[in-house]
Design a protein around this motif. Structure first.
Motif: not given
Lengths: 79, 147, 147, 79
Positions: A1-8, A17-26, A62-67
């Protein structure tokens, strides 16, 4: 599924990087952060970090959901 | 009301918003940019704030303080961006009928703001280095990292 | 420094005297004239001060707070004469490297000022009466007579 | 011996005077105040009062000397 990650703050500097899109099974925030640590070993130095999902504070099961947008916060230091 | 601002805080405005003929006590806390920390000479501070969550959590803390301590009027403002020595990084104002509540409520608010808001502080040192202040580091050093 | 004054207190001047690049925390207490006390509607307050002893004892309290709480900078001013609602009757400012000391020291100072200085407060009520606030009466009423 | 007595706040109103010279045999502040209560019974209402001698806080066993100025304070209420 596709997740947007942001780092602070220190996380943004550790990853470069400040953010990245990932495609993950996590399935959880913890599993997703473990993947990040594999890519950016410097993140390993921050054990007491916080996580938010879609602008709400979350925990590490916390369970992740696509998007989802997942925010990784280093330890806070206001004031 | 809780606010984040990148501009210098108007201290007199904070206080005058809280003036209340039903209140006999007013306690104000200010966090000032200090010239040293853990043996390092600090030249300035930089605050990074994730505003959407910080504002919501900050307001929640003020609401808790009103409920738990019986404060009548309360406000808090936290800076973002670059700050110089003696700048006000955070202000908390609390007004209540009696002084015990004002002291306890104000103390609660600043303690909670410091530990719960997504705000990060970078110290710029005289030796040219800069470092994110890290509460892990404080824990390891065996002391609380108070303002 | 401790002062008694019959004039309105210049709040900004108090704070700016205490600004210190070595201090990360500043706590200010203000006692405001409140519109009620023990069920009575208060219109104004009158403070009688015996200045020679009040000034000496007030300064002693500030010195104690510096010694006991490690405050770096401290000041307090108490009004004399007639005060209207929301006027500042007393202000205490305390600056220190960390916030715990500033809160505890400021609290100590106002608690001691209220109980040790030869100052008497007369409340003028909406019903035309006026009464000296009397700590005996508070003790009999079974509650602390806090600001 | 000659003593100057000063009354403050509620004491001044209870006695109707701010000060008075007295010629007394009272040896202590307590004995002197007892004499005042005899003259001004309203003072009896104030049990927790304070006393100063020559601008120094004193206690109720303080020995008086000729020429002393004795200040009787009702319970204080600063702030």
């Amino acid at each position: 599924m596709k997740i947007e990650i942001r780092y602070f703050a220190a996380f943004r500097e550790a990853t470069g990087i400040a953010s990245e899109p990932v495609d993950t099974q996590a399935e959880t925030t913890a599993a997703l952060f473990a993947e990040c640590i594999d890519r950016y070993p410097a993140l390993r130095n921050y054990s007491a970090s916080l996580v938010a999902v879609n602008d709400e504070m979350a925990d590490w099961e916390h369970a992740l959901a696509n998007g989802d947008e997942v925010l990784f916060f280093p330890p806070v230091a206001g004031g | 009301m809780f606010r984040i601002t990148s501009q210098p805080i108007d201290l007199a405005a904070v206080r005058s918003q809280l003036l209340d003929t039903g209140c006999g006590a007013y306690v104000q806390f200010e966090g000032w940019v200090r010239d040293h920390n853990e043996g390092q000479q600090v030249l300035r501070l930089e605050y990074e704030v994730y505003e959407p969550l910080a504002i919501r959590e900050g307001q929640r803390i003020l609401d808790e303080a009103i409920q738990c301590f019986g404060l009548r009027k309360v406000t808090a403002i936290h800076r973002s961006g670059m700050l110089e020595l003696t700048d006000v990084a955070v202000i908390v104002g609390a007004a209540s009928p009696h002084r015990g509540e004002a002291f306890d409520g104000c103390r609660y608010i600043i303690d909670q703001l410091k530990s719960r808001l997504p705000i990060w502080k970078k110290e710029h040192y005289a030796n040219g280095m800069a470092e994110w202040v890290n509460c892990q580091r404080c824990a390891e050093a065996g002391h609380q990292h108070e303002q």
